[in-house]
Design a protein around this motif. Structure first.
Motif, PDB file in Angstrom:
ATOM      1  N   SER A  52     -17.626  -1.949   3.000  1.00 26.86           N
ATOM      2  CA  SER A  52     -18.180  -0.586   3.126  1.00 26.86           C
ATOM      3  C   SER A  52     -19.648  -0.603   2.762  1.00 26.86           C
ATOM      4  O   SER A  52     -20.461   0.130   3.345  1.00 26.86           O
ATOM      5  N   THR A  53     -19.989  -1.419   1.788  1.00 23.71           N
ATOM      6  CA  THR A  53     -21.372  -1.472   1.316  1.00 23.71           C
ATOM      7  C   THR A  53     -22.344  -1.783   2.457  1.00 23.71           C
ATOM      8  O   THR A  53     -23.375  -1.126   2.596  1.00 23.71           O
ATOM      9  N   SER A  54     -22.009  -2.788   3.265  1.00 25.24           N
ATOM     10  CA  SER A  54     -22.917  -3.211   4.340  1.00 25.24           C
ATOM     11  C   SER A  54     -23.080  -2.126   5.397  1.00 25.24           C
ATOM     12  O   SER A  54     -24.019  -2.147   6.178  1.00 25.24           O
ATOM     13  N   THR A  87     -35.717   0.426 -11.197  1.00 27.09           N
ATOM     14  CA  THR A  87     -36.222  -0.849 -11.738  1.00 27.09           C
ATOM     15  C   THR A  87     -35.443  -2.055 -11.187  1.00 27.09           C
ATOM     16  O   THR A  87     -35.634  -3.176 -11.650  1.00 27.09           O
ATOM     17  N   PHE A  88     -34.583  -1.805 -10.198  1.00 23.16           N
ATOM     18  CA  PHE A  88     -33.719  -2.863  -9.649  1.00 23.16           C
ATOM     19  C   PHE A  88     -34.502  -4.100  -9.195  1.00 23.16           C
ATOM     20  O   PHE A  88     -34.141  -5.229  -9.540  1.00 23.16           O
ATOM     21  N   PRO A  89     -35.591  -3.924  -8.416  1.00 25.85           N
ATOM     22  CA  PRO A  89     -36.282  -5.119  -7.907  1.00 25.85           C
ATOM     23  C   PRO A  89     -36.713  -6.082  -9.012  1.00 25.85           C
ATOM     24  O   PRO A  89     -36.553  -7.298  -8.877  1.00 25.85           O
ATOM     25  N   THR A  90     -37.225  -5.552 -10.117  1.00 32.43           N
ATOM     26  CA  THR A  90     -37.643  -6.462 -11.194  1.00 32.43           C
ATOM     27  C   THR A  90     -36.459  -6.884 -12.069  1.00 32.43           C
ATOM     28  O   THR A  90     -36.396  -8.024 -12.507  1.00 32.43           O
ATOM     29  N   GLU A 119     -36.010  -6.742  -3.559  1.00 29.36           N
ATOM     30  CA  GLU A 119     -36.413  -5.471  -2.947  1.00 29.36           C
ATOM     31  C   GLU A 119     -35.215  -4.763  -2.337  1.00 29.36           C
ATOM     32  O   GLU A 119     -34.369  -5.394  -1.695  1.00 29.36           O
ATOM     33  N   ILE A 120     -35.135  -3.444  -2.525  1.00 26.08           N
ATOM     34  CA  ILE A 120     -34.000  -2.682  -1.971  1.00 26.08           C
ATOM     35  C   ILE A 120     -34.463  -1.493  -1.125  1.00 26.08           C
ATOM     36  O   ILE A 120     -33.667  -0.670  -0.710  1.00 26.08           O
ATOM     37  N   ASP A 121     -35.775  -1.404  -0.923  1.00 24.51           N
ATOM     38  CA  ASP A 121     -36.315  -0.367  -0.032  1.00 24.51           C
ATOM     39  C   ASP A 121     -35.896   1.042  -0.480  1.00 24.51           C
ATOM     40  O   ASP A 121     -35.531   1.872   0.352  1.00 24.51           O
ATOM     41  N   PHE A 122     -35.953   1.277  -1.784  1.00 24.83           N
ATOM     42  CA  PHE A 122     -35.552   2.598  -2.308  1.00 24.83           C
ATOM     43  C   PHE A 122     -36.667   3.602  -2.023  1.00 24.83           C
ATOM     44  O   PHE A 122     -37.750   3.523  -2.582  1.00 24.83           O
ATOM     45  N   LYS A 123     -36.377   4.531  -1.132  1.00 26.24           N
ATOM     46  CA  LYS A 123     -37.362   5.549  -0.764  1.00 26.24           C
ATOM     47  C   LYS A 123     -36.971   6.852  -1.448  1.00 26.24           C
ATOM     48  O   LYS A 123     -35.976   7.481  -1.057  1.00 26.24           O
ATOM     49  N   GLN A 124     -37.750   7.269  -2.417  1.00 23.19           N
ATOM     50  CA  GLN A 124     -37.461   8.535  -3.111  1.00 23.19           C
ATOM     51  C   GLN A 124     -38.093   9.696  -2.331  1.00 23.19           C
ATOM     52  O   GLN A 124     -39.080  10.290  -2.786  1.00 23.19           O
ATOM     53  N   ARG A 125     -37.511   9.946  -1.185  1.00 24.37           N
ATOM     54  CA  ARG A 125     -38.023  11.011  -0.313  1.00 24.37           C
ATOM     55  C   ARG A 125     -37.228  12.298  -0.461  1.00 24.37           C
ATOM     56  O   ARG A 125     -37.382  13.222   0.322  1.00 24.37           O
ATOM     57  N   SER A 146     -29.086  -4.915   0.699  1.00 26.91           N
ATOM     58  CA  SER A 146     -29.998  -5.600  -0.224  1.00 26.91           C
ATOM     59  C   SER A 146     -29.572  -5.388  -1.675  1.00 26.91           C
ATOM     60  O   SER A 146     -29.729  -6.288  -2.510  1.00 26.91           O
ATOM     61  N   VAL A 147     -29.050  -4.199  -1.979  1.00 27.63           N
ATOM     62  CA  VAL A 147     -28.560  -3.957  -3.347  1.00 27.63           C
ATOM     63  C   VAL A 147     -27.420  -4.926  -3.649  1.00 27.63           C
ATOM     64  O   VAL A 147     -27.407  -5.612  -4.684  1.00 27.63           O
ATOM     65  N   MET A 148     -26.463  -5.004  -2.712  1.00 32.16           N
ATOM     66  CA  MET A 148     -25.308  -5.897  -2.925  1.00 32.16           C
ATOM     67  C   MET A 148     -25.772  -7.343  -3.091  1.00 32.16           C
ATOM     68  O   MET A 148     -25.334  -8.040  -4.006  1.00 32.16           O
ATOM     69  N   GLN A 149     -26.699  -7.781  -2.224  1.00 33.67           N
ATOM     70  CA  GLN A 149     -27.200  -9.156  -2.319  1.00 33.67           C
ATOM     71  C   GLN A 149     -27.932  -9.384  -3.632  1.00 33.67           C
ATOM     72  O   GLN A 149     -27.841 -10.453  -4.229  1.00 33.67           O
ATOM     73  N   GLY A 150     -28.666  -8.351  -4.090  1.00 34.92           N
ATOM     74  CA  GLY A 150     -29.368  -8.466  -5.368  1.00 34.92           C
ATOM     75  C   GLY A 150     -28.391  -8.720  -6.495  1.00 34.92           C
ATOM     76  O   GLY A 150     -28.590  -9.606  -7.336  1.00 34.92           O
ATOM     77  N   TYR A 151     -27.308  -7.935  -6.510  1.00 30.41           N
ATOM     78  CA  TYR A 151     -26.288  -8.129  -7.550  1.00 30.41           C
ATOM     79  C   TYR A 151     -25.606  -9.503  -7.420  1.00 30.41           C
ATOM     80  O   TYR A 151     -25.369 -10.189  -8.415  1.00 30.41           O
ATOM     81  N   ILE A 152     -25.274  -9.879  -6.177  1.00 30.52           N
ATOM     82  CA  ILE A 152     -24.559 -11.158  -5.977  1.00 30.52           C
ATOM     83  C   ILE A 152     -25.420 -12.318  -6.479  1.00 30.52           C
ATOM     84  O   ILE A 152     -24.971 -13.174  -7.255  1.00 30.52           O
ATOM     85  N   LYS A 153     -26.686 -12.327  -6.063  1.00 33.26           N
ATOM     86  CA  LYS A 153     -27.558 -13.459  -6.433  1.00 33.26           C
ATOM     87  C   LYS A 153     -27.748 -13.524  -7.936  1.00 33.26           C
ATOM     88  O   LYS A 153     -27.739 -14.594  -8.538  1.00 33.26           O
ATOM     89  N   LYS A 154     -27.931 -12.344  -8.548  1.00 28.66           N
ATOM     90  CA  LYS A 154     -28.172 -12.337 -10.000  1.00 28.66           C
ATOM     91  C   LYS A 154     -26.894 -12.715 -10.756  1.00 28.66           C
ATOM     92  O   LYS A 154     -26.944 -13.468 -11.739  1.00 28.66           O
ATOM     93  N   ALA A 155     -25.753 -12.212 -10.283  1.00 28.53           N
ATOM     94  CA  ALA A 155     -24.486 -12.553 -10.955  1.00 28.53           C
ATOM     95  C   ALA A 155     -24.254 -14.062 -10.856  1.00 28.53           C
ATOM     96  O   ALA A 155     -23.841 -14.702 -11.837  1.00 28.53           O
ATOM     97  N   LYS A 156     -24.551 -14.638  -9.695  1.00 28.41           N
ATOM     98  CA  LYS A 156     -24.385 -16.099  -9.547  1.00 28.41           C
ATOM     99  C   LYS A 156     -25.326 -16.836 -10.491  1.00 28.41           C
ATOM    100  O   LYS A 156     -24.949 -17.792 -11.152  1.00 28.41           O
ATOM    101  N   GLN A 157     -26.573 -16.347 -10.558  1.00 21.76           N
ATOM    102  CA  GLN A 157     -27.549 -17.018 -11.429  1.00 21.76           C
ATOM    103  C   GLN A 157     -27.095 -16.976 -12.890  1.00 21.76           C
ATOM    104  O   GLN A 157     -27.314 -17.917 -13.650  1.00 21.76           O
ATOM    105  N   LEU A 158     -26.441 -15.882 -13.263  1.00 15.34           N
ATOM    106  CA  LEU A 158     -25.987 -15.733 -14.647  1.00 15.34           C
ATOM    107  C   LEU A 158     -24.673 -16.478 -14.905  1.00 15.34           C
ATOM    108  O   LEU A 158     -24.169 -16.491 -16.026  1.00 15.34           O
TER     109      LEU A 158
END
Ligand SMILES: Cc1cc2nc3c(=O)[nH]c(=O)nc-3n(C[C@H](O)[C@H](O)[C@H](O)COP(=O)(O)OP(=O)(O)OC[C@H]3O[C@@H](n4cnc5c(N)ncnc54)[C@H](O)[C@@H]3O)c2cc1C
Length: 387
Positions: free
Chosen positions: A44-46, A74-77, A87-93, A157-169
């Motif tokens: 569903s995320t994708s 602060t997700f990107p950092t 990067e997650i392209d968060f547009k606060q519009r 990108s959010v999901m990938q951010g979490y996956i990559k960081k969880a793997k790194q940890l």
């Protein structure tokens, strides 16, 4: 036979946020995440619209989305790996619910409640709506409920951010299907894979999204979640709009937002429950376009670019997530049933489950209103703002 401390079924935004939060909070046990779809193509995320809003009507959902919005800022950092930002392209519009006479009072009441919880929402006049979106037809509108802090992001990108960081940890991602969750004497003991292999663990977290209820049913622990198809259509306009759009929800429920220079749109149509990823141009032409063309002068000339369908994990009792340890099975946790608002809840849910497992209780946010027991206790979370 393999052994670990925690098994997470499903690597979508929820499962991966939980894995990340546990490890980032100092959990030292071994975490294995099982995922049957190695590209997350059908998660569903994708396939999500990525709307992020604080415009909810229940205390719990407002608190969850306020916490999550701060985390997305602060997700990107936070998720950077060796200096490379996620990067997650968060547009606060902004996020905007348009109001006609019949829903104005409701939206104004919601606005007061949100402001009570610190959400900077406003009820805009038709004139203010026109300033925000010059192409908007306002003749039938009284105004709109708006929050400028909200907006939309790229869910994949959010999901990938979490996956990559969880793997790194230190989390292990295993791209295999879980056939069933195993138990002995009212305790979870692990999972059996579709290959027949058995992985042991004292804790199993069901984050299987639209497939969560089927997995739980095999344990004789039914969940009130049904998969419902939701289509999104991407289209181009002949003329560009004057301003970048907030995620805008028409009083009919049809929503639209910018995706790059194009527009994506969708609507919670009435469908039979079941997994179905087909999408149709006729959905746009028959159901969406007549409403869009009336609402926005620039949408009269619309060229379909693409479309897709994804699944809501629709909680048929109260359209909200089911979070925490199941009362009938020790070690069996659920984080599913998010219906149409899992993206904007993922950071808070990851944090909450991390606390519940590590500390035995919630600390940052009390997620107990979303416990499974609420169904039997007739203590449903009735959310007035669902899309
Ligand atoms: C069209 C659409 C628009 C949406 N718009 C918004 C929005 O604007 N804002 C918002 O907040 N939310 C939105 N949502 C909802 C949001 O996307 C979901 O609530 C969220 O992505 C759920 O994440 P999840 O991790 O629970 O599920 P998923 O992303 O579906 O992940 C579950 C994973 O579990 C895996 N899995 C399942 N069973 C097994 C098994 N037996 N073994 C191994 N792996 C398994 C699946 O392959 C899948 O990858 C939208 C959803 C859709 C479909």
């Amino acid at each position: 036979m393999y052994k670990s401390d925690i098994i997470i079924v499903g690597s979508g935004v929820i499962g991966s946020s939980i894995a990340y939060n546990l490890l980032n909070d100092g959990y030292t046990g071994e975490i294995v995440v099982f995922e049957k779809d190695s590209l997350n193509e059908f998660s569903s995320t994708s396939r999500s619209a990525g709307g992020i809003r604080q415009l909810f009507t229940t205390t719990i959902n407002i608190q969850i989305s306020r916490y999550s919005l701060q985390k997305y800022k602060t997700f990107p950092t936070d998720m950077a790996i060796r200096g490379e930002k996620a990067e997650i392209d968060f547009k606060q519009r902004g996020y905007l619910f348009l109001a006609k006479a019949e829903n104005t009072e409701t939206l104004q009441r919601q606005c007061a409640l949100q402001r009570h919880f610190g959400v900077p929402s406003d009820f805009l006049s038709p004139y203010e709506l026109k300033t925000l979106i010059p192409e908007l037809t306002i003749s039938d509108l009284i105004g709109g409920l708006y929050c400028s802090e909200d907006g939309y992001l790229d869910p994949y990108s959010v999901m990938q951010g979490y996956i990559k960081k969880a793997k790194q940890l230190g989390a292990s991602y295993v791209y295999k299907e879980v056939d069933s969750i195993l138990k002995e004497n009212h305790r979870v003991t692990g999972v059996r894979l579709a290959t027949g292999d058995i992985y042991k663990a004292p804790i199993v977290i069901n984050c299987a999204g639209p497939w969560a209820a089927a997995l739980s049913a095999k344990l004789d622990l039914p969940l009130p979640i049904i998969p419902l198809k939701r289509q999104i259509i991407q289209f181009d306009t002949a003329e560009p709009l004057s301003n970048e759009l907030p995620l805008t929800v028409d009083p009919t429920g049809v929503y639209f937002r910018h995706e790059g220079k194009q527009i994506i749109t969708g609507y919670s149509e009435k469908v039979e429950p079941g997994i179905d990823f087909s999408w149709k141009r006729s959905f746009f032409l028959d159901q969406l376009w007549p409403i869009l063309a009336e609402r926005m002068s620039h949408f009269e000339q619309a060229k379909i670019i693409s479309g897709w369908a994804g699944m809501y994990s629709f909680n048929s009792m109260d359209q909200n997530a089911i979070i925490g340890e199941h009362p009938q099975l020790k070690g069996y946790f659920t984080a599913c049933g998010f219906s149409g608002h899992g993206m904007q809840q993922a950071p808070a849910i990851g944090k909450g489950i991390s606390e519940l497992i590590r500390l035995g209780q919630y600390e940052t946010l009390d997620l107990r209103p979303l416990r499974f027991e609420r169904f039997k206790e007739k203590d449903l979370v009735i959310e007035g703002a669902v899309v």
